[in-house]
Design a protein around this motif. Sequence first.
Motif, PDB file in Angstrom:
ATOM      1  N   LYS A  32       0.822  -1.197   0.000  1.00  0.00           N
ATOM      2  CA  LYS A  32       0.000   0.000   0.000  1.00  0.00           C
ATOM      3  C   LYS A  32       0.862   1.255   0.000  1.00  0.00           C
ATOM      4  N   GLN A  33       2.003   1.189   0.726  1.00  0.00           N
ATOM      5  CA  GLN A  33       2.900   2.334   0.747  1.00  0.00           C
ATOM      6  C   GLN A  33       3.431   2.627  -0.646  1.00  0.00           C
ATOM      7  N   LYS A  34       3.737   1.568  -1.378  1.00  0.00           N
ATOM      8  CA  LYS A  34       4.245   1.754  -2.723  1.00  0.00           C
ATOM      9  C   LYS A  34       3.124   2.171  -3.678  1.00  0.00           C
ATOM     10  N   GLY A  35       1.884   2.103  -3.228  1.00  0.00           N
ATOM     11  CA  GLY A  35       0.764   2.570  -4.039  1.00  0.00           C
ATOM     12  C   GLY A  35       0.399   1.642  -5.165  1.00  0.00           C
ATOM     13  N   THR A  36       0.643   0.356  -5.026  1.00  0.00           N
ATOM     14  CA  THR A  36       0.348  -0.561  -6.129  1.00  0.00           C
ATOM     15  C   THR A  36      -1.133  -0.924  -6.135  1.00  0.00           C
ATOM     16  N   TYR A  37      -1.952   0.090  -6.201  1.00  0.00           N
ATOM     17  CA  TYR A  37      -3.383  -0.130  -6.327  1.00  0.00           C
ATOM     18  C   TYR A  37      -3.714  -0.487  -7.766  1.00  0.00           C
ATOM     19  N   GLN A  38      -4.759  -1.250  -7.927  1.00  0.00           N
ATOM     20  CA  GLN A  38      -5.246  -1.616  -9.254  1.00  0.00           C
ATOM     21  C   GLN A  38      -6.483  -0.764  -9.550  1.00  0.00           C
ATOM     22  N   ILE A  39      -6.358   0.147 -10.495  1.00  0.00           N
ATOM     23  CA  ILE A  39      -7.457   1.054 -10.832  1.00  0.00           C
ATOM     24  C   ILE A  39      -7.877   0.809 -12.276  1.00  0.00           C
ATOM     25  N   SER A  40      -9.153   0.589 -12.487  1.00  0.00           N
ATOM     26  CA  SER A  40      -9.685   0.358 -13.830  1.00  0.00           C
ATOM     27  C   SER A  40     -10.273   1.653 -14.385  1.00  0.00           C
ATOM     28  N   TYR A  41      -9.900   1.981 -15.612  1.00  0.00           N
ATOM     29  CA  TYR A  41     -10.440   3.150 -16.303  1.00  0.00           C
ATOM     30  C   TYR A  41     -11.347   2.650 -17.424  1.00  0.00           C
ATOM     31  N   GLN A  83     -20.872  -1.385 -21.147  1.00  0.00           N
ATOM     32  CA  GLN A  83     -20.214  -0.665 -20.056  1.00  0.00           C
ATOM     33  C   GLN A  83     -20.665  -1.174 -18.687  1.00  0.00           C
ATOM     34  N   ILE A  84     -21.938  -1.480 -18.552  1.00  0.00           N
ATOM     35  CA  ILE A  84     -22.442  -2.047 -17.289  1.00  0.00           C
ATOM     36  C   ILE A  84     -21.750  -3.381 -17.000  1.00  0.00           C
ATOM     37  N   SER A  85     -21.652  -4.231 -18.028  1.00  0.00           N
ATOM     38  CA  SER A  85     -21.010  -5.537 -17.866  1.00  0.00           C
ATOM     39  C   SER A  85     -19.545  -5.393 -17.470  1.00  0.00           C
ATOM     40  N   LEU A  86     -18.852  -4.459 -18.100  1.00  0.00           N
ATOM     41  CA  LEU A  86     -17.431  -4.251 -17.797  1.00  0.00           C
ATOM     42  C   LEU A  86     -17.232  -3.682 -16.400  1.00  0.00           C
ATOM     43  N   LEU A  87     -18.113  -2.790 -16.000  1.00  0.00           N
ATOM     44  CA  LEU A  87     -18.036  -2.226 -14.651  1.00  0.00           C
ATOM     45  C   LEU A  87     -18.183  -3.328 -13.608  1.00  0.00           C
ATOM     46  N   ARG A  88     -19.178  -4.167 -13.770  1.00  0.00           N
ATOM     47  CA  ARG A  88     -19.402  -5.256 -12.816  1.00  0.00           C
ATOM     48  C   ARG A  88     -18.236  -6.241 -12.819  1.00  0.00           C
ATOM     49  N   ARG A  89     -17.698  -6.502 -14.000  1.00  0.00           N
ATOM     50  CA  ARG A  89     -16.554  -7.427 -14.093  1.00  0.00           C
ATOM     51  C   ARG A  89     -15.352  -6.908 -13.323  1.00  0.00           C
ATOM     52  N   VAL A  91     -15.268  -4.805 -10.810  1.00  0.00           N
ATOM     53  CA  VAL A  91     -15.516  -4.869  -9.365  1.00  0.00           C
ATOM     54  C   VAL A  91     -15.301  -6.293  -8.864  1.00  0.00           C
ATOM     55  N   GLU A  92     -15.858  -7.258  -9.587  1.00  0.00           N
ATOM     56  CA  GLU A  92     -15.732  -8.660  -9.188  1.00  0.00           C
ATOM     57  C   GLU A  92     -14.292  -9.153  -9.266  1.00  0.00           C
ATOM     58  N   ASN A  93     -13.509  -8.593 -10.177  1.00  0.00           N
ATOM     59  CA  ASN A  93     -12.122  -9.013 -10.344  1.00  0.00           C
ATOM     60  C   ASN A  93     -11.173  -8.378  -9.329  1.00  0.00           C
ATOM     61  N   GLY A  94     -11.708  -7.528  -8.458  1.00  0.00           N
ATOM     62  CA  GLY A  94     -10.894  -7.007  -7.374  1.00  0.00           C
ATOM     63  C   GLY A  94     -10.221  -5.678  -7.608  1.00  0.00           C
ATOM     64  N   ALA A  95     -10.716  -4.878  -8.528  1.00  0.00           N
ATOM     65  CA  ALA A  95     -10.151  -3.541  -8.704  1.00  0.00           C
ATOM     66  C   ALA A  95     -10.272  -2.755  -7.400  1.00  0.00           C
ATOM     67  N   ASP A  96      -9.266  -1.941  -7.103  1.00  0.00           N
ATOM     68  CA  ASP A  96      -9.308  -1.114  -5.895  1.00  0.00           C
ATOM     69  C   ASP A  96     -10.175   0.125  -6.082  1.00  0.00           C
ATOM     70  N   ALA A  97     -10.352   0.553  -7.336  1.00  0.00           N
ATOM     71  CA  ALA A  97     -11.193   1.717  -7.639  1.00  0.00           C
ATOM     72  C   ALA A  97     -11.507   1.713  -9.124  1.00  0.00           C
ATOM     73  N   ILE A  98     -12.555   2.443  -9.491  1.00  0.00           N
ATOM     74  CA  ILE A  98     -12.963   2.587 -10.887  1.00  0.00           C
ATOM     75  C   ILE A  98     -12.972   4.067 -11.246  1.00  0.00           C
ATOM     76  N   VAL A  99     -12.362   4.405 -12.385  1.00  0.00           N
ATOM     77  CA  VAL A  99     -12.493   5.728 -12.985  1.00  0.00           C
ATOM     78  C   VAL A  99     -13.277   5.524 -14.276  1.00  0.00           C
ATOM     79  N   ILE A 100     -14.435   6.159 -14.390  1.00  0.00           N
ATOM     80  CA  ILE A 100     -15.339   5.850 -15.496  1.00  0.00           C
ATOM     81  C   ILE A 100     -15.924   7.111 -16.114  1.00  0.00           C
ATOM     82  N   ALA A 101     -16.030   7.093 -17.449  1.00  0.00           N
ATOM     83  CA  ALA A 101     -16.772   8.121 -18.184  1.00  0.00           C
ATOM     84  C   ALA A 101     -18.111   7.492 -18.555  1.00  0.00           C
ATOM     85  N   PRO A 102     -19.178   7.762 -17.817  1.00  0.00           N
ATOM     86  CA  PRO A 102     -20.449   7.049 -18.019  1.00  0.00           C
ATOM     87  C   PRO A 102     -21.040   7.288 -19.408  1.00  0.00           C
ATOM     88  N   VAL A 103     -21.561   6.204 -19.992  1.00  0.00           N
ATOM     89  CA  VAL A 103     -22.222   6.316 -21.288  1.00  0.00           C
ATOM     90  C   VAL A 103     -23.415   7.250 -21.192  1.00  0.00           C
TER      91      VAL A 103
END
Length: 323
Positions: A32-41, A83-89, A91-103
């Motif tokens: 966490k200190q190194k900031g290796t978060y997984q963020i999905s865009y 986009q809904i399917s990808l968002l849910r995927r 989250v389920e795959n363990g992303a630490d956060a989502i950055v999204i441009a909503p359709v």
Amino acid sequence: MRKRTIVSFLLIMVLLGASLIWISSDSVWNKKQKGTYQISYIARGKKTESWSTIEQGINQAASDLGVEITPIYLSSENNVREQISLLRREVENGADAIVIAPVNSQNMRAPIADATESIPVVTIESTVEELASLPYVGCDNYELGQELAREIIHSGGKGNKVAILQNSLGSSSIKARYQGMVEILQRNGMELFFWEIPDDPTQAYETAKILLQENTVNKAVAFDGAMLESLAKAEKDLSPPGVTTVEIYGVGRTNQVVSYVEEKVITSLCVQNEFNIGYLGVKTAVNMINGQRGENTTVNFSIVNASDMYSPENQRLLFPFVR
């Protein structure tokens, strides 16, 4: 003697267990200190040049903050189901956060609300109405539409018949730009024509070309980079060399759009600070992962034309890859 041996053995096991727990905890902490978060865009369209500046800002933030980004684009423009399917995927795959441009605002409301129950979600470029706590990074799109409308009124000299391209109005950003512009143009007595345009850029070009030939408008405006590029290309292909029959205005940036501004095929262009949108979107996501409250962030925009496109301020917006 045997009792002392057993006590010593148990003590050693306790110390060994404590050491393993400490090592495990320290490993997680260091991660966490190194900031290796997984963020999905997740973008709201296909991977095209119109998203390149936002992605550059995202990648720069990932480098500066030490996070890993998974960029995700749709297989077709504004495909809400995908986009809904990808968002849910994600989250389920363990992303630490989502950055999204909503359709769009309506259909994405429930899926994004569900996602925020598990992880931080940050909207960029467009947002979702009625989710007050959802952080948004982008410009004031209503104000942008009004400012571009004023530019159309003040800078154009060909007449008062304005064609407004209608596409992606489910997107909050496009809708707000549209509303802001229509209010100012109607208030100033402009005659408005509303053209339905497909989301696909190739189809948009063909449709715009037909409509430009069939109508006697003096000006036309598009609200995103891909549509603006298609509109400008259609106008250029229809007009004699070096002549613009219809004044073209719009929002968004691609290299070809910038070239059309320089050639004066596009009369005026409104460009937002897309690099900052991407950068601050990731930064906001990291702050939220670390327990901070997600805040709305408004970025700047500028209206440029051939005469001022090379000012220092406008160059930073038009040529973000040279920094």
